[in-house]
Design a protein around this motif. Structure first.
Motif: not given
Length: 330
Positions: A162-166, A305-313
């Motif tokens: 959901g965060a990546m889609l946003s 790691q890069s894609a997920t960590a920064w999306t969550l951040a």
């Protein structure tokens, strides 16, 4: 004197080579990051018999769950760097730093094999008028906050997708949290939420039964397990920089394990992951077999790691900034 030193050095090298050639001379310990019956456990136990045959030694399996994988990674990181303690792990350690769960991630390990990865899928109810995720976005833009999305809280598959889609679609929905994908899918079927991003393995049987409708797979191409379901990049090609993404399963040893030991393990698990039995199990669970190691696996781990960590951040769901941990933006 000089000759004695040379002879002694030669003998030492010969002994060292002989020891290395004997690896493994006893059984190994395979530490599984999650509990019995979970996805990581099933994948680990499926690939192990063929790896044991290739190595000529038994791998004793130990489930060591807890702290989202931090207990098992700490346990293996504390063991000798001799290749006799291996980790069957999932994606979780790559987020331990930003989530404040620990300092150890896969940078401290060598990826013997990234066996495969799961894929996300966005599902809705069968009677929904939506035929694509772009339809969801358009509808949400016309009535902000009215559409309900099933979620599982920060860090879970629905939340991250959901965060990546946003990041590529300007829309507003109301996230409804559940204790897991199962309860969320039950709520979707009962009409309590309107759509939900989930792991394909959780939704595959419901899709086959026609009790939920797939709108898109969260991948750059279709997957064999869900033919005809379009990839999310069909509507949002900008997401390509964050893909491939999904839960993954791998085999790891400490980074300072001797190279010849790494090579033997790599060869054994490459052979094991290439068996028809293992590939069939992965396909049946809607996973994509990867069977990669070394630099290729390391590049995948860093991208994930890069894609997920920064999306969550960017969603405000981390304890520490990825920048503080030297994790580059994708």
């Amino acid at each position: 004197m000089i000759r004695s030193i040379v002879v002694a050095a030669g003998l030492a090298a010969s002994v060292s080579m002989a020891v290395a050639q004997e690896y493994p001379e006893r059984e190994l310990l395979g530490v599984i990051m999650w509990g019995a019956g979970g996805a990581t456990d099933v994948v680990a136990r499926a690939v192990t018999p063929a790896a044991e045959e290739a190595l000529g030694q038994k791998i004793v399996m130990l489930n060591k769950a807890g702290a989202a994988g931090a207990i098992s990674t700490t346990y293996v990181a504390s063991a000798p760097s001799d290749g006799y303690t291996i980790l069957f792990g999932a994606e979780n350690p790559q987020l331990h730093g930003v989530m404040g769960l620990g300092e150890i991630d896969y940078n401290q390990f060598y990826p013997v094999n990234i066996l495969g990865r799961g894929v996300g899928v966005i599902v809705t109810s069968p009677d929904s008028p939506w035929e694509s995720f772009a339809d969801v976005v358009a509808d949400a833009q016309s009535r902000p906050g009215e559409i309900k999305m099933g979620s599982t809280g920060p860090g879970g598959i629905p939340y991250v997708i959901g965060a990546m889609l946003s990041t590529v679609a300007d829309y507003e929905v109301t996230a409804v949290p559940f204790d897991g994908e199962g309860p969320g899918l039950t709520a979707l079927q009962g009409g309590h939420v309107d759509f939900m991003p989930v792991g394909a393995s959780a939704a595959a049987e419901l899709i086959k039964a026609g009790t939920v409708k797939p709108l898109a797979v969260f991948n750059a191409e279709e997957i064999d397990a869900l033919p005809g379901v379009p990839p999310i990049t069909e509507d949002y090609p900008e997401l390509s920089s964050l893909l491939p993404w999904g839960p993954f399963y791998g085999v790891f040893v400490k980074a300072d394990t001797p190279d010849d030991v790494k090579a033997k393990l790599t060869e054994a698990f490459k052979t094991a992951a290439d068996t028809e039995a293992f590939k069939t199990l992965m396909a049946d669970r809607t996973n994509i077999t990867m069977n990669i190691s070394g630099e290729e696996a390391d590049a995948f781990l860093k991208q994930w790691q890069s894609a997920t960590a920064w999306t969550l951040a960017d969603a405000g769901a981390v304890e520490r900034s990825p920048e503080e941990l030297n994790i580059p933006r994708p």
